[in-house]
Design a protein around this motif. Structure first.
Motif, short mmCIF file in Angstrom:
data_model
loop_
_atom_site.label_atom_id
_atom_site.label_comp_id
_atom_site.label_asym_id
_atom_site.label_seq_id
_atom_site.Cartn_x
_atom_site.Cartn_y
_atom_site.Cartn_z
N GLY A 219 0.81 -1.24 0.03
CA GLY A 219 0.00 -0.11 -0.04
C GLY A 219 0.95 1.23 0.02
O GLY A 219 2.17 1.29 0.06
N PRO A 220 0.24 2.40 0.18
CA PRO A 220 1.08 3.60 0.16
C PRO A 220 2.12 3.57 1.14
O PRO A 220 3.39 4.24 0.87
CB PRO A 220 -0.09 4.73 0.55
CG PRO A 220 -1.57 3.97 0.28
CD PRO A 220 -1.12 2.63 0.55
N LEU A 221 2.04 3.15 2.34
CA LEU A 221 3.19 3.32 3.27
C LEU A 221 4.67 2.55 2.78
O LEU A 221 5.57 2.92 3.18
CB LEU A 221 2.75 2.56 4.55
CG LEU A 221 1.76 3.39 5.39
CD1 LEU A 221 1.33 2.54 6.43
CD2 LEU A 221 2.30 4.57 5.72
N THR A 222 4.39 1.62 1.72
CA THR A 222 5.76 1.08 1.34
C THR A 222 6.32 1.90 0.13
O THR A 222 7.19 1.35 -0.48
CB THR A 222 5.34 -0.30 0.84
OG1 THR A 222 4.35 -0.39 -0.32
CG2 THR A 222 4.64 -1.07 2.04
N ALA A 223 5.62 3.07 -0.10
CA ALA A 223 6.15 3.44 -1.50
C ALA A 223 7.51 3.91 -1.08
O ALA A 223 7.83 4.47 -0.27
CB ALA A 223 5.22 4.65 -2.04
N GLY A 224 8.60 4.07 -2.21
CA GLY A 224 9.70 4.62 -1.89
C GLY A 224 10.81 3.55 -1.67
O GLY A 224 10.64 2.57 -1.61
N PRO A 225 12.20 4.02 -1.80
CA PRO A 225 13.15 3.17 -1.64
C PRO A 225 13.10 2.27 -0.30
O PRO A 225 14.08 1.13 -0.45
CB PRO A 225 14.52 4.23 -1.65
CG PRO A 225 13.90 5.63 -1.10
CD PRO A 225 12.55 5.53 -1.40
N ALA A 226 12.65 2.80 0.91
CA ALA A 226 12.67 1.84 1.86
C ALA A 226 11.76 0.49 1.64
O ALA A 226 12.02 -0.54 2.55
CB ALA A 226 12.04 2.29 3.17
N ALA A 227 10.85 0.31 0.77
CA ALA A 227 10.15 -1.03 0.70
C ALA A 227 11.23 -1.97 -0.10
O ALA A 227 12.08 -1.77 -0.88
CB ALA A 227 9.18 -0.50 -0.48
N ALA A 228 10.93 -3.23 0.59
CA ALA A 228 11.75 -4.26 0.17
C ALA A 228 10.94 -5.61 0.27
O ALA A 228 9.83 -5.50 1.22
CB ALA A 228 12.66 -4.27 1.06
N ALA A 229 10.93 -6.60 -0.53
CA ALA A 229 10.40 -7.88 -0.24
C ALA A 229 10.60 -8.47 0.87
O ALA A 229 12.12 -8.58 1.34
CB ALA A 229 10.55 -8.93 -1.43
N LEU A 230 9.94 -9.34 1.59
CA LEU A 230 10.28 -10.39 2.65
C LEU A 230 11.32 -11.34 2.40
O LEU A 230 10.94 -12.10 1.32
CB LEU A 230 8.99 -10.87 3.21
CG LEU A 230 9.05 -11.82 4.29
CD1 LEU A 230 9.59 -10.79 5.56
CD2 LEU A 230 7.71 -12.22 4.63
N ASP A 231 12.53 -11.29 2.93
CA ASP A 231 13.66 -12.36 2.82
C ASP A 231 13.44 -13.57 3.58
O ASP A 231 12.74 -13.47 4.80
CB ASP A 231 14.73 -11.80 3.17
CG ASP A 231 15.29 -10.78 2.14
OD1 ASP A 231 14.85 -10.62 1.18
OD2 ASP A 231 16.22 -9.84 2.50
N GLY A 232 13.56 -14.71 2.94
CA GLY A 232 13.47 -15.95 3.73
C GLY A 232 14.98 -16.61 3.87
O GLY A 232 15.54 -16.47 2.77
N VAL A 233 15.22 -17.09 4.90
CA VAL A 233 16.79 -17.50 4.90
C VAL A 233 16.65 -19.19 5.19
O VAL A 233 15.88 -19.58 6.08
CB VAL A 233 17.40 -16.95 6.41
CG1 VAL A 233 18.90 -17.69 6.40
CG2 VAL A 233 17.48 -15.65 6.16
N TYR A 234 17.15 -19.66 4.25
CA TYR A 234 17.00 -21.23 4.16
C TYR A 234 18.59 -22.03 4.38
O TYR A 234 19.51 -21.43 3.88
CB TYR A 234 16.53 -21.69 3.03
CG TYR A 234 15.17 -21.22 2.38
CD1 TYR A 234 14.08 -22.34 2.61
CD2 TYR A 234 14.83 -20.26 1.95
CE1 TYR A 234 12.79 -22.02 2.63
CE2 TYR A 234 13.35 -19.75 1.70
CZ TYR A 234 12.46 -20.66 2.05
OH TYR A 234 11.29 -20.40 1.82
N THR A 235 18.59 -22.97 5.05
CA THR A 235 19.81 -23.88 5.04
C THR A 235 19.63 -24.97 3.76
O THR A 235 18.60 -25.66 3.96
CB THR A 235 19.66 -24.47 6.42
OG1 THR A 235 19.97 -23.70 7.56
CG2 THR A 235 20.89 -25.58 6.36
N LEU A 236 20.25 -24.67 2.81
CA LEU A 236 20.22 -25.64 1.69
C LEU A 236 21.38 -26.84 1.72
O LEU A 236 22.51 -26.61 2.02
CB LEU A 236 20.48 -24.85 0.35
CG LEU A 236 20.87 -25.59 -0.92
CD1 LEU A 236 19.53 -26.38 -1.29
CD2 LEU A 236 21.36 -24.70 -2.10
N THR A 237 20.95 -28.12 1.99
CA THR A 237 21.73 -29.15 2.23
C THR A 237 21.66 -29.95 0.82
O THR A 237 20.81 -30.48 0.32
CB THR A 237 21.36 -30.14 3.47
OG1 THR A 237 21.58 -29.09 4.39
CG2 THR A 237 22.49 -31.19 3.74
#
Length: 331
Positions: A219-237
């Motif tokens: 929405g409007p609050l995410t406009a601008g350079p601060a917006a970023a997608a949600l990162d997921g951290v995985y242990t890949l084996t």
């Protein structure tokens, strides 16, 4: 056919398949209008949030106080109105048979979020843990009792253990009509101001959590350079795989998979490679892409290898030995 050519063809085929899936998903994704009041969602749906309150310190409002529950309820309502999927702690406790605990600090609250995710019940899983505390100080004057309230806390990514920010509302002073018992006055003052406090806090939380949503869905609050997608951290084996196959899988995951952020080697042994893999792609999509990749490489997840994808963990293990043709080609 040389192994390098076969891998290159598999990668090109997977790229086309991923591109088609990406276009289809873009075409079918819900479009949020400017008037929509539920913008805070990822590819997995609305961001699930768990609201938890500290009450161990002597200056904090205890959990058994009715005003504490009122603040939690008002805060949950404020966040639900902004499109977050609010998961109720008491509902989790009832479903898992937990007892109601009091006197909890920050570590206890983070443990609650961790255990909720470990239950593997979809309705219990959360992504953001909102930890808050209500501190109060009471001053008894000649004709009135003044209660100073202070609400603060922080937000933690319950999946990746990432600190997402802190919030601190200005202290607010309430004067009672006449003198009264300190504890009763504090409770009544908090209860009377619960809705206003929660509304203000909900606005702050929306701003803090908005950057978790991809910019195109926010929405409007995410406009601008601060917006970023949600990162997921995985242990890949990668276990018991030919080195060429292991490197080919990693190359495609880092060069071809949309949402890739970074990766780092954790451990390398004779039959095992383990990496940190950071992506914005949800587990269900990763599972689909990895299945396509393995099939294209001749490593059928229903036969030659075992594929396991869970939030935070990806395991690819060869369970059947390579056939003569694969062994001769190094696959």
């Amino acid at each position: 056919m040389p192994m390098g050519s076969a891998i290159a063809m598999a990668c090109r085929g997977l790229t086309l398949a991923l591109g088609a899936c990406f276009l289809i998903s873009c075409a079918s994704a819900a479009t949020y209008g400017q008037a929509d009041d539920r913008p805070y969602a990822t590819a997995e749906g609305p961001i699930p949030v768990l609201v938890l309150g500290e009450d161990r310190d002597v200056d904090t409002l205890p959990r058994h106080d009715p005003a504490f529950r009122r603040v939690v309820a008002e805060l949950q309502s404020a966040m639900a109105r902004r499109g977050f999927r609010v998961v109720d702690e008491d509902a989790i406790a009832a479903g898992l048979g937990w007892s109601r605990a009091a006197g909890r600090d920050r570590l206890d609250l983070l443990e609650v979020a961790r255990l909720a995710n470990a239950s593997e019940r979809a309705s219990d899983r959360v992504r953001a843990a909102v930890l808050f505390r209500i501190e109060g100080s009471v001053r008894d004057l000649a004709y009135t009792t003044r209660v100073e309230l202070h609400l603060s806390g922080e937000i933690v990514d319950a999946a990746s253990n990432r600190f997402l920010g802190a919030f601190d509302l200005p202290a607010e002073t309430v004067s009672t009509a006449g003198r009264c018992v300190a504890y009763a006055c504090a409770s009544q003052a908090v209860a009377a101001r619960a809705q206003d406090l929660a509304t203000e806090l909900g606005t702050v939380l929306a701003a803090k959590l908005a950057h978790l949503a991809p910019p195109e869905r926010a929405g409007p609050l995410t406009a601008g350079p601060a917006a970023a997608a949600l990162d997921g951290v995985y242990t890949l084996t990668l276990r018991h795989l030919d080195p060429g196959d292991a490197m080919a899988i990693l190359d495609v995951m880092t060069d071809e998979f949309p949402g890739y952020r970074s990766h780092a080697l954790i451990r390398r042994g004779t039959a095992l490679r383990r990496y940190e893999y950071v992506t914005t792609t949800d587990p269900a999509t990763l599972e689909r892409w990895l299945t396509l990749l393995l099939v294209d490489m001749g490593l059928d997840p229903a036969a030659a290898v075992a594929l396991s994808v869970r939030p935070g963990t990806i395991m690819i293990e060869r369970v059947l030995p390579a056939g003569p043709a694969q062994a001769a080609g190094g696959g």
